[in-house]
Design an enzyme around this catalytic site. Structure first.
Site, PDB file in Angstrom:
ATOM      1  CG  ASN A  39      -3.213  17.247 -28.926  1.00  0.00           C
ATOM      2  OD1 ASN A  39      -4.081  17.699 -29.664  1.00  0.00           O
ATOM      3  ND2 ASN A  39      -3.449  16.905 -27.673  1.00  0.00           N
ATOM      4  CG  HIS A  48      -9.155  20.340 -29.835  1.00  0.00           C
ATOM      5  ND1 HIS A  48      -7.846  20.416 -30.240  1.00  0.00           N
ATOM      6  CD2 HIS A  48      -9.145  19.475 -28.780  1.00  0.00           C
ATOM      7  CE1 HIS A  48      -7.094  19.624 -29.497  1.00  0.00           C
ATOM      8  NE2 HIS A  48      -7.857  19.048 -28.588  1.00  0.00           N
TER       9      HIS A  48
HETATM   10 FE1  HDD Z   1      -9.622  15.007 -27.860  1.00  0.00          FE
HETATM   11  C1  HDD Z   1     -11.353  16.992 -29.997  1.00  0.00           C
HETATM   12  C2  HDD Z   1      -6.746  15.552 -29.648  1.00  0.00           C
HETATM   13  C3  HDD Z   1      -7.828  13.312 -25.483  1.00  0.00           C
HETATM   14  C4  HDD Z   1     -12.495  14.081 -26.392  1.00  0.00           C
HETATM   15  N1  HDD Z   1      -9.134  16.088 -29.496  1.00  0.00           N
HETATM   16  C5  HDD Z   1      -9.995  16.831 -30.250  1.00  0.00           C
HETATM   17  C6  HDD Z   1      -9.292  17.405 -31.359  1.00  0.00           C
HETATM   18  C7  HDD Z   1      -7.992  17.006 -31.257  1.00  0.00           C
HETATM   19  C8  HDD Z   1      -7.897  16.170 -30.092  1.00  0.00           C
HETATM   20  C9  HDD Z   1      -6.860  17.358 -32.192  1.00  0.00           C
HETATM   21  C10 HDD Z   1      -9.894  18.325 -32.407  1.00  0.00           C
HETATM   22  C11 HDD Z   1     -10.458  17.560 -33.563  1.00  0.00           C
HETATM   23  C12 HDD Z   1     -10.973  18.522 -34.598  1.00  0.00           C
HETATM   24  O1  HDD Z   1     -10.185  19.313 -35.113  1.00  0.00           O
HETATM   25  O2  HDD Z   1     -12.175  18.454 -34.877  1.00  0.00           O
HETATM   26  N2  HDD Z   1      -7.667  14.596 -27.574  1.00  0.00           N
HETATM   27  C13 HDD Z   1      -6.658  14.815 -28.476  1.00  0.00           C
HETATM   28  C14 HDD Z   1      -5.463  14.141 -28.028  1.00  0.00           C
HETATM   29  C15 HDD Z   1      -5.763  13.534 -26.844  1.00  0.00           C
HETATM   30  C16 HDD Z   1      -7.154  13.807 -26.568  1.00  0.00           C
HETATM   31  C17 HDD Z   1      -4.135  14.129 -28.777  1.00  0.00           C
HETATM   32  C18 HDD Z   1      -4.901  12.702 -25.959  1.00  0.00           C
HETATM   33  C19 HDD Z   1      -3.974  11.923 -26.369  1.00  0.00           C
HETATM   34  N3  HDD Z   1     -10.077  13.923 -26.217  1.00  0.00           N
HETATM   35  C20 HDD Z   1      -9.190  13.283 -25.387  1.00  0.00           C
HETATM   36  C21 HDD Z   1      -9.934  12.519 -24.397  1.00  0.00           C
HETATM   37  C22 HDD Z   1     -11.266  12.726 -24.662  1.00  0.00           C
HETATM   38  C23 HDD Z   1     -11.326  13.612 -25.811  1.00  0.00           C
HETATM   39  C24 HDD Z   1      -9.310  11.674 -23.321  1.00  0.00           C
HETATM   40  C25 HDD Z   1     -12.490  12.195 -23.979  1.00  0.00           C
HETATM   41  C26 HDD Z   1     -12.541  11.141 -23.248  1.00  0.00           C
HETATM   42  N4  HDD Z   1     -11.572  15.527 -28.094  1.00  0.00           N
HETATM   43  C27 HDD Z   1     -12.590  14.980 -27.401  1.00  0.00           C
HETATM   44  C28 HDD Z   1     -13.946  15.433 -27.889  1.00  0.00           C
HETATM   45  C29 HDD Z   1     -13.559  16.351 -29.088  1.00  0.00           C
HETATM   46  C30 HDD Z   1     -12.066  16.319 -29.065  1.00  0.00           C
HETATM   47  C31 HDD Z   1     -14.823  16.007 -26.837  1.00  0.00           C
HETATM   48  C32 HDD Z   1     -14.175  17.744 -29.116  1.00  0.00           C
HETATM   49  C33 HDD Z   1     -14.650  17.950 -30.509  1.00  0.00           C
HETATM   50  C34 HDD Z   1     -14.481  16.669 -31.159  1.00  0.00           C
HETATM   51  O3  HDD Z   1     -13.988  15.755 -30.278  1.00  0.00           O
HETATM   52  O4  HDD Z   1     -14.748  16.406 -32.309  1.00  0.00           O
HETATM   53  O5  HDD Z   1     -14.703  14.342 -28.270  1.00  0.00           O
END
Ligand code: HDD
Length: 706
Positions: free
Chosen positions: A160, A87
């Site tokens: 999402n 993202h």
């Molecule tokens: Fe995630 C970012 C949505 C599963 C780990 N995720 C991130 C963002 C969104 C989502 C909208 C952007 C946030 C922003 O604008 O700063 N992610 C989802 C959805 C998931 C999902 C709807 C499943 C239902 N994500 C998911 C899993 C993991 C992560 C299973 C880790 C185990 N996601 C992250 C992250 C991020 C992220 C690495 C990257 C940047 C952040 O968090 O702030 O931690």
């Protein structure tokens, strides 16, 4: 205190404004230049020369002594922070949530019980796979992360635009992300899943097949952030005053309805305007037509969870709206752009574990993993546990605890005491109003297992597919063929077709045929047979629930010198009444002189404003204009693309030769190619545009091509 440099040239200030922080307990000195007119160093020292570094002699070496030069370069060298691991490319805006219906029966959360309460919000939209500098119209999931600054602290729904996910257990997240992003040896492809690694992982991970149906559908190429749904995905829990829990899934429903672009259009938009989505939202807000969404909930209890065909803790499954309707309880409007992209959009930190009293988690193994990952990633990205001190992340209620120090601490408790309990006074826990975890009863054997209730990977994928209109089904097939055609290994292509056979035999055949596979591979061994009895769900199709209105959409009006002023005016009037927006496109950016002598200014020169940037187009040209444009490749592309992309096209009689030269002969004209014989027809045209696309045309063009 703030100071301003430069002129304010309209609604959006273009001047530089600075905030001056007086140190703790310090007085702000009123000196010459503190009104913002004098450049200073970070130490507040006025700068005399910002054009030349300090040198020994006019052509001599630069001296280390020049502290302003060194500080400036040093600061520049450290401007970047790590981009989000997923993202990375995002666009954030502010808004307000208003609650219309109380959920007091289910939760103590004030944000969901105090009707009329207005809660400030920040929302960041994003693509997942691409780097920060990638383009907006990648085929990808869109992030729709919302932060509610409630009276009881910050609540984040990190949503999402797709209600399911690739994997069931967070332990697989690094794998799916590695596979989707650039391949590690070559560093490409950028912002796309059309490559071997992604489809290899997918083929070996059957639980992803439902999500694959969604990302191969038009949901993954939205027309705008404004026309997207948002889904909290997981089952969360609402908790009432007695501690009783009710399952909840959160939904965001756009008031302007859903809309997507076509794949061929997406490819061209990425070249014409890589910032298409962010520009769209910026324009809508700054022009005073902010988008709105309803906040909806699906509520259900243990009895429903026990009898539901699938496990409510499995994030690869939805609960169809026909089974549990989405109850709309309030709405939010996104109406303020950021003052500074870095300070707000880049530094905003969403965390799934940010919940407020009355809202809790479930055992969804994806959610459990996310609750660790988001906090951890913010530390890496923002460099300090004090990222909550950054204004965009700080709650809008007092923060009172004894956490202290760390890099960049902006806020440390005053006074002698920094522990609890203590005899000095200060904040104490409060069981009456404090956060209480849901008292779930769980027992079990410690084991690395996947519940058998998570085993059906195909039934809902099939349900999604059969819920689509024929044109939407065709787009899914086309997308699969496109993506798999970019894979080099035939076994990777074949394995995906083997999965498709468990979803829909026709789809599998179409894709196998599109790939030129010599034969259909055997179906992939399924843990449980696919259910064919799940009824189609209308809510899963974009087209079946179309908005039937052109409101909020964009009309491109192609004009030349000598074109009918009355028709242009009638179109503009009809557009503004909706309200929608229009742009004038003409051969020269200065605009065109219409037949009544008025000069209409152009927003785009013809080659900068291809028709892919508009939802419908009108060709209002003179005879000479049509003749000139008929020799112009970009003008012909403008017309033939609009036609090929199923758009509504209005034209004045003079434009007929241009249509003809662009390959749209009179015999091709269908209900979507509309002659503007009089000004009164402008209104009717805009009403017809409410259908958004002439879908039959796409099927016909494909048949013609076959
Ligand atoms: Fe995630 C970012 C949505 C599963 C780990 N995720 C991130 C963002 C969104 C989502 C909208 C952007 C946030 C922003 O604008 O700063 N992610 C989802 C959805 C998931 C999902 C709807 C499943 C239902 N994500 C998911 C899993 C993991 C992560 C299973 C880790 C185990 N996601 C992250 C992250 C991020 C992220 C690495 C990257 C940047 C952040 O968090 O702030 O931690």
């Amino acid at each position: 205190m703030t100071g301003t440099i430069g002129k304010d040239t309209g609604a959006q200030s273009h001047a530089a404004e600075f905030e001056t922080f007086a140190g703790e307990g310090g007085e702000l000195h009123q000196i010459a230049g503190s009104d913002g007119t004098v450049l200073t160093t970070q130490q507040g020292v006025p700068v005399a020369d910002d054009q030349n570094s300090l040198k020994l002699g006019e052509r001599g070496p630069t001296l280390l002594e020049d502290f302003h030069f060194r500080e400036k370069i040093f600061h520049f060298d450290h401007e970047r922070i790590p981009e989000r691991v997923v993202h990375a490319r995002g666009f954030g805006v502010h808004g307000t949530f208003t609650l219309d219906e109380s959920l007091a029966e289910y939760t103590t959360a004030k944000v969901l019980t105090e009707v009329g309460e207005q809660t400030p919000m920040f929302v960041r939209f994003s693509t997942v796979a691409g780097n920060k500098g990638s383009f907006d119209l990648a085929r990808d999931v869109r992030g729709f992360a919302a932060k509610f600054y409630t009276k009881e602290g910050n609540w984040d729904i990190v949503a999402n635009n797709i209600p399911v996910f690739f994997i069931q257990d967070a332990i697989k997240f690094p794998d799916v992300v590695h596979a989707a992003k650039q391949e590690p040896d070559r560093g490409f492809p950028q912002a796309q899943t059309a490559h071997d690694n992604f489809w290899d992982f997918i083929g070996l991970t059957p639980e992803s097949m439902h999500m694959i149906m969604w990302i191969m559908s038009d949901r993954a190429i939205p027309r705008s952030f404004r026309f997207m749904e948002g889904f909290g995905v997981h089952s969360f829990r609402l908790i009432d005053a007695e501690g009783k829990g009710t399952y909840v899934k959160f939904h965001f429903k756009p008031k302007l309805g859903l809309q997507s672009v076509m794949w061929n259009e997406a490819l061209k938009i990425n070249g014409s305007d890589p910032d298409f989505h962010r520009r769209d939202l910026w324009d809508a807000i700054t022009m005073g037509t902010p988008p709105e969404w309803d906040l909806g909930v699906q509520l259900f209890d243990d009895d429903f969870a026990d009898q539901f065909e699938f496990d409510v803790l499995d994030s690869t499954k939805i609960i169809p709206e026909e089974q549990i309707p989405v109850r709309r309880i309030g709405s939010f409007v996104l109406d303020r752009v950021v003052d500074n992209f870095f300070a707000e959009t880049e530094q905003v930190a969403f965390c799934t574990q940010n919940v407020v009293p009355g809202i809790g988690f479930t055992n969804d193994p994806l959610l459990q993993g996310r609750n660790f990952s988001y906090l951890d990633t913010q530390l890496k990205r923002l460099g300090s546990p004090n990222f909550t001190h950054i204004p965009i992340n700080a709650p809008k209620v007092p923060v009172q605890n004894f956490q202290q120090d760390g890099h960049m601490a902006m806020r440390n408790p005053k006074g002698r005491v920094n522990y609890e309990p203590n005899s000095w006074g200060g904040p104490r826990e409060n069981p009456e109003i404090g956060y209480r975890h849901f008292a779930a009863q769980d027992t079990g054997r410690k084991a690395q297992v996947r519940s058998a209730t998570f085993a059906d990977h195909y039934s809902q994928a099939r349900q999604f597919f059969v819920s689509q209109t024929p044109i939407e089904q065709k787009h899914i097939g086309d997308a699969l063929v496109f993506e798999l055609s970019k894979c080099e290994r035939i076994d990777i292509r074949q394995r995906i077709v083997a999965h498709l056979r468990n979803i829909d035999e026709t789809l599998a055949t179409v894709v196998a045929d599109g790939l030129g596979l010599p034969a259909l591979p055997e179906p992939f061994p399924a843990a449980v047979p696919t259910r064919t009895d799940l009824p189609p769900s209308e809510a899963l199709s974009i087209v079946k629930r179309g908005p039937q209105s052109f409101e909020g959409r964009k009309l491109g009006i192609l004009v030349t010198d000598g074109a009918s002023a009355s028709v242009v005016k009638a179109l503009v009037k009809a557009v503004e009444a909706l309200p929608a927006v229009y742009e004038i496109i003409s051969p020269k950016i200065a605009g065109a002189t219409l037949d009544d002598g008025t000069l209409v200014e152009a927003k785009q020169k013809i080659d900068g404003g291809p028709s892919v940037l508009y939802d419908a187009v009108a060709l209002v040209v003179s005879d000479e204009g049509a003749a000139m444009l008929s020799e112009d490749k970009t003008a012909k592309d403008f017309v033939s693309d609009a036609f090929g992309h199923g758009k509504f096209i209005a034209y004045t009689a003079e434009a007929l030769p241009l249509l003809e030269r662009a390959g749209v002969a009179a015999s091709d004209h269908d209900a979507g190619v509309i002659a503007l014989k009089s000004t009164s027809e402008a209104q009717t045209f805009l009403e017809t545009c409410g259908q958004l696309r002439v879908w039959d045309r796409e099927l016909k063009i494909d048949l013609d091509a076959a």
